[in-house]
Motif scaffolding. Structure first.
Motif, PDB file in Angstrom:
ATOM      1  N   VAL A 165       0.163  -4.457   2.290  1.00 53.01           N
ATOM      2  CA  VAL A 165       0.306  -5.456   1.224  1.00 53.01           C
ATOM      3  C   VAL A 165      -1.070  -5.957   0.785  1.00 53.01           C
ATOM      4  O   VAL A 165      -1.337  -6.104  -0.419  1.00 53.01           O
ATOM      5  CB  VAL A 165       1.219  -6.618   1.684  1.00 53.01           C
ATOM      6  CG1 VAL A 165       1.206  -7.752   0.686  1.00 53.01           C
ATOM      7  CG2 VAL A 165       2.641  -6.104   1.893  1.00 53.01           C
ATOM      8  N   LEU A 166      -1.964  -6.193   1.742  1.00 49.45           N
ATOM      9  CA  LEU A 166      -3.332  -6.597   1.384  1.00 49.45           C
ATOM     10  C   LEU A 166      -4.032  -5.502   0.580  1.00 49.45           C
ATOM     11  O   LEU A 166      -4.734  -5.784  -0.387  1.00 49.45           O
ATOM     12  CB  LEU A 166      -4.142  -6.914   2.641  1.00 49.45           C
ATOM     13  CG  LEU A 166      -3.820  -8.216   3.351  1.00 49.45           C
ATOM     14  CD1 LEU A 166      -4.601  -8.316   4.657  1.00 49.45           C
ATOM     15  CD2 LEU A 166      -4.113  -9.394   2.457  1.00 49.45           C
ATOM     16  N   GLY A 167      -3.831  -4.253   0.982  1.00 49.89           N
ATOM     17  CA  GLY A 167      -4.421  -3.138   0.245  1.00 49.89           C
ATOM     18  C   GLY A 167      -3.895  -3.056  -1.178  1.00 49.89           C
ATOM     19  O   GLY A 167      -4.636  -2.762  -2.112  1.00 49.89           O
ATOM     20  N   ARG A 168      -2.619  -3.355  -1.343  1.00 43.81           N
ATOM     21  CA  ARG A 168      -2.027  -3.340  -2.688  1.00 43.81           C
ATOM     22  C   ARG A 168      -2.589  -4.462  -3.553  1.00 43.81           C
ATOM     23  O   ARG A 168      -2.799  -4.291  -4.751  1.00 43.81           O
ATOM     24  CB  ARG A 168      -0.515  -3.459  -2.595  1.00 43.81           C
ATOM     25  CG  ARG A 168       0.171  -3.250  -3.913  1.00 43.81           C
ATOM     26  CD  ARG A 168       1.651  -3.173  -3.731  1.00 43.81           C
ATOM     27  NE  ARG A 168       2.286  -2.806  -4.981  1.00 43.81           N
ATOM     28  CZ  ARG A 168       3.521  -2.405  -5.088  1.00 43.81           C
ATOM     29  NH1 ARG A 168       4.274  -2.303  -4.017  1.00 43.81           N
ATOM     30  NH2 ARG A 168       4.024  -2.101  -6.246  1.00 43.81           N
ATOM     31  N   LEU A 169      -2.838  -5.611  -2.938  1.00 45.30           N
ATOM     32  CA  LEU A 169      -3.411  -6.731  -3.685  1.00 45.30           C
ATOM     33  C   LEU A 169      -4.849  -6.450  -4.110  1.00 45.30           C
ATOM     34  O   LEU A 169      -5.272  -6.883  -5.179  1.00 45.30           O
ATOM     35  CB  LEU A 169      -3.360  -8.010  -2.843  1.00 45.30           C
ATOM     36  CG  LEU A 169      -1.980  -8.605  -2.595  1.00 45.30           C
ATOM     37  CD1 LEU A 169      -2.081  -9.767  -1.620  1.00 45.30           C
ATOM     38  CD2 LEU A 169      -1.340  -9.044  -3.890  1.00 45.30           C
ATOM     39  N   VAL A 170      -5.594  -5.743  -3.262  1.00 41.31           N
ATOM     40  CA  VAL A 170      -7.001  -5.479  -3.543  1.00 41.31           C
ATOM     41  C   VAL A 170      -7.172  -4.281  -4.476  1.00 41.31           C
ATOM     42  O   VAL A 170      -8.123  -4.234  -5.264  1.00 41.31           O
ATOM     43  CB  VAL A 170      -7.774  -5.258  -2.220  1.00 41.31           C
ATOM     44  CG1 VAL A 170      -9.205  -4.857  -2.465  1.00 41.31           C
ATOM     45  CG2 VAL A 170      -7.720  -6.521  -1.376  1.00 41.31           C
ATOM     46  N   ALA A 171      -6.259  -3.321  -4.409  1.00 44.67           N
ATOM     47  CA  ALA A 171      -6.372  -2.107  -5.234  1.00 44.67           C
ATOM     48  C   ALA A 171      -6.309  -2.476  -6.716  1.00 44.67           C
ATOM     49  O   ALA A 171      -5.502  -3.316  -7.123  1.00 44.67           O
ATOM     50  CB  ALA A 171      -5.251  -1.132  -4.897  1.00 44.67           C
ATOM     51  N   PRO A 172      -7.166  -1.843  -7.521  1.00 41.15           N
ATOM     52  CA  PRO A 172      -7.177  -2.182  -8.946  1.00 41.15           C
ATOM     53  C   PRO A 172      -5.942  -1.638  -9.677  1.00 41.15           C
ATOM     54  O   PRO A 172      -5.373  -0.628  -9.273  1.00 41.15           O
ATOM     55  CB  PRO A 172      -8.451  -1.500  -9.459  1.00 41.15           C
ATOM     56  CG  PRO A 172      -8.683  -0.376  -8.504  1.00 41.15           C
ATOM     57  CD  PRO A 172      -8.159  -0.842  -7.178  1.00 41.15           C
ATOM     58  N   GLY A 173      -5.549  -2.324 -10.731  1.00 40.19           N
ATOM     59  CA  GLY A 173      -4.440  -1.867 -11.568  1.00 40.19           C
ATOM     60  C   GLY A 173      -3.089  -2.250 -11.000  1.00 40.19           C
ATOM     61  O   GLY A 173      -2.960  -2.788  -9.917  1.00 40.19           O
ATOM     62  N   ARG A 174      -2.078  -1.952 -11.784  1.00 36.82           N
ATOM     63  CA  ARG A 174      -0.705  -2.269 -11.379  1.00 36.82           C
ATOM     64  C   ARG A 174      -0.057  -0.998 -10.846  1.00 36.82           C
ATOM     65  O   ARG A 174      -0.002   0.021 -11.536  1.00 36.82           O
ATOM     66  CB  ARG A 174       0.059  -2.800 -12.581  1.00 36.82           C
ATOM     67  CG  ARG A 174       1.475  -3.162 -12.297  1.00 36.82           C
ATOM     68  CD  ARG A 174       2.101  -3.820 -13.510  1.00 36.82           C
ATOM     69  NE  ARG A 174       3.543  -3.777 -13.427  1.00 36.82           N
ATOM     70  CZ  ARG A 174       4.274  -4.710 -12.849  1.00 36.82           C
ATOM     71  NH1 ARG A 174       3.692  -5.729 -12.298  1.00 36.82           N
ATOM     72  NH2 ARG A 174       5.583  -4.621 -12.814  1.00 36.82           N
ATOM     73  N   GLU A 175       0.442  -1.070  -9.635  1.00 35.38           N
ATOM     74  CA  GLU A 175       1.081   0.085  -9.019  1.00 35.38           C
ATOM     75  C   GLU A 175       2.578   0.073  -9.308  1.00 35.38           C
ATOM     76  O   GLU A 175       3.195  -0.975  -9.337  1.00 35.38           O
ATOM     77  CB  GLU A 175       0.852   0.094  -7.500  1.00 35.38           C
ATOM     78  CG  GLU A 175      -0.567   0.367  -7.097  1.00 35.38           C
ATOM     79  CD  GLU A 175      -1.429  -0.885  -7.132  1.00 35.38           C
ATOM     80  OE1 GLU A 175      -0.886  -1.997  -7.108  1.00 35.38           O
ATOM     81  OE2 GLU A 175      -2.651  -0.731  -7.240  1.00 35.38           O
ATOM     82  N   SER A 176       3.125   1.261  -9.516  1.00 37.09           N
ATOM     83  CA  SER A 176       4.554   1.359  -9.784  1.00 37.09           C
ATOM     84  C   SER A 176       5.302   1.938  -8.591  1.00 37.09           C
ATOM     85  O   SER A 176       6.438   2.357  -8.720  1.00 37.09           O
ATOM     86  CB  SER A 176       4.785   2.233 -11.010  1.00 37.09           C
ATOM     87  OG  SER A 176       4.313   3.543 -10.761  1.00 37.09           O
ATOM     88  N   MET A 177       4.660   1.964  -7.446  1.00 36.62           N
ATOM     89  CA  MET A 177       5.303   2.531  -6.268  1.00 36.62           C
ATOM     90  C   MET A 177       6.123   1.466  -5.537  1.00 36.62           C
ATOM     91  O   MET A 177       5.823   0.278  -5.634  1.00 36.62           O
ATOM     92  CB  MET A 177       4.263   3.143  -5.332  1.00 36.62           C
ATOM     93  CG  MET A 177       3.201   2.195  -4.876  1.00 36.62           C
ATOM     94  SD  MET A 177       1.840   3.048  -4.130  1.00 36.62           S
ATOM     95  CE  MET A 177       1.945   2.464  -2.483  1.00 36.62           C
ATOM     96  N   PRO A 178       7.166   1.884  -4.828  1.00 37.37           N
ATOM     97  CA  PRO A 178       8.021   0.916  -4.133  1.00 37.37           C
ATOM     98  C   PRO A 178       7.304   0.277  -2.942  1.00 37.37           C
ATOM     99  O   PRO A 178       6.332   0.819  -2.410  1.00 37.37           O
ATOM    100  CB  PRO A 178       9.211   1.757  -3.680  1.00 37.37           C
ATOM    101  CG  PRO A 178       8.743   3.154  -3.704  1.00 37.37           C
ATOM    102  CD  PRO A 178       7.651   3.247  -4.711  1.00 37.37           C
ATOM    103  N   ILE A 179       7.825  -0.848  -2.497  1.00 34.71           N
ATOM    104  CA  ILE A 179       7.200  -1.599  -1.411  1.00 34.71           C
ATOM    105  C   ILE A 179       7.231  -0.818  -0.106  1.00 34.71           C
ATOM    106  O   ILE A 179       6.306  -0.910   0.696  1.00 34.71           O
ATOM    107  CB  ILE A 179       7.841  -3.002  -1.262  1.00 34.71           C
ATOM    108  CG1 ILE A 179       7.036  -3.879  -0.309  1.00 34.71           C
ATOM    109  CG2 ILE A 179       9.273  -2.900  -0.806  1.00 34.71           C
ATOM    110  CD1 ILE A 179       5.694  -4.290  -0.832  1.00 34.71           C
ATOM    111  N   TRP A 180       8.275  -0.032   0.130  1.00 35.66           N
ATOM    112  CA  TRP A 180       8.341   0.730   1.376  1.00 35.66           C
ATOM    113  C   TRP A 180       7.212   1.737   1.463  1.00 35.66           C
ATOM    114  O   TRP A 180       6.702   2.024   2.548  1.00 35.66           O
ATOM    115  CB  TRP A 180       9.702   1.411   1.548  1.00 35.66           C
ATOM    116  CG  TRP A 180      10.024   2.454   0.523  1.00 35.66           C
ATOM    117  CD1 TRP A 180      10.754   2.270  -0.622  1.00 35.66           C
ATOM    118  CD2 TRP A 180       9.647   3.822   0.542  1.00 35.66           C
ATOM    119  NE1 TRP A 180      10.842   3.439  -1.320  1.00 35.66           N
ATOM    120  CE2 TRP A 180      10.170   4.422  -0.629  1.00 35.66           C
ATOM    121  CE3 TRP A 180       8.929   4.617   1.411  1.00 35.66           C
ATOM    122  CZ2 TRP A 180       9.984   5.769  -0.928  1.00 35.66           C
ATOM    123  CZ3 TRP A 180       8.747   5.959   1.101  1.00 35.66           C
ATOM    124  CH2 TRP A 180       9.278   6.516  -0.050  1.00 35.66           C
TER     125      TRP A 180
END
Length: 89
Positions: free
Chosen positions: A18-33
């Motif tokens: 989750v921290l990696g997703r917050l730091v990664a640039p742009g909006r990701e369309s991948m599911p949380i799992w």
């Protein structure tokens, strides 16, 4: 590694993802799992790399955590790049 250590690694990996997703640039369309899965892989890989480079000790290490988060950012970014984009219906 004990079962308690493995369970803690999975929980920590989910948080790292989750921290990696917050730091990664742009909006990701991948599911949380998938984000959590990338975080779990990054947590194990970061711990392994820290041990290989002699940065980890027996307890918690800031360098291990930094490696885990950095690998989670890269992992989330790569998975998001190859994950099919959602199309609005």
């Amino acid at each position: 590694m004990t079962i308690t250590g493995l369970a803690a690694a999975v929980v920590l990996g989910a948080v790292i993802g989750v921290l990696g997703r917050l730091v990664a640039p742009g909006r990701e369309s991948m599911p949380i799992w998938l984000t959590i899965g990338a975080g779990i892989v990054a947590a194990f890989a970061g711990t392994g790399l820290a041990q290989v480079f002699g940065l980890a000790d027996d307890g918690w290490s800031i360098w291990t955590t930094v490696l885990q988060i950095a690998l989670a950012v890269v992992g989330v970014f790569l998975v998001a790049a190859f994950w099919p984009k959602r199309t609005p219906s």
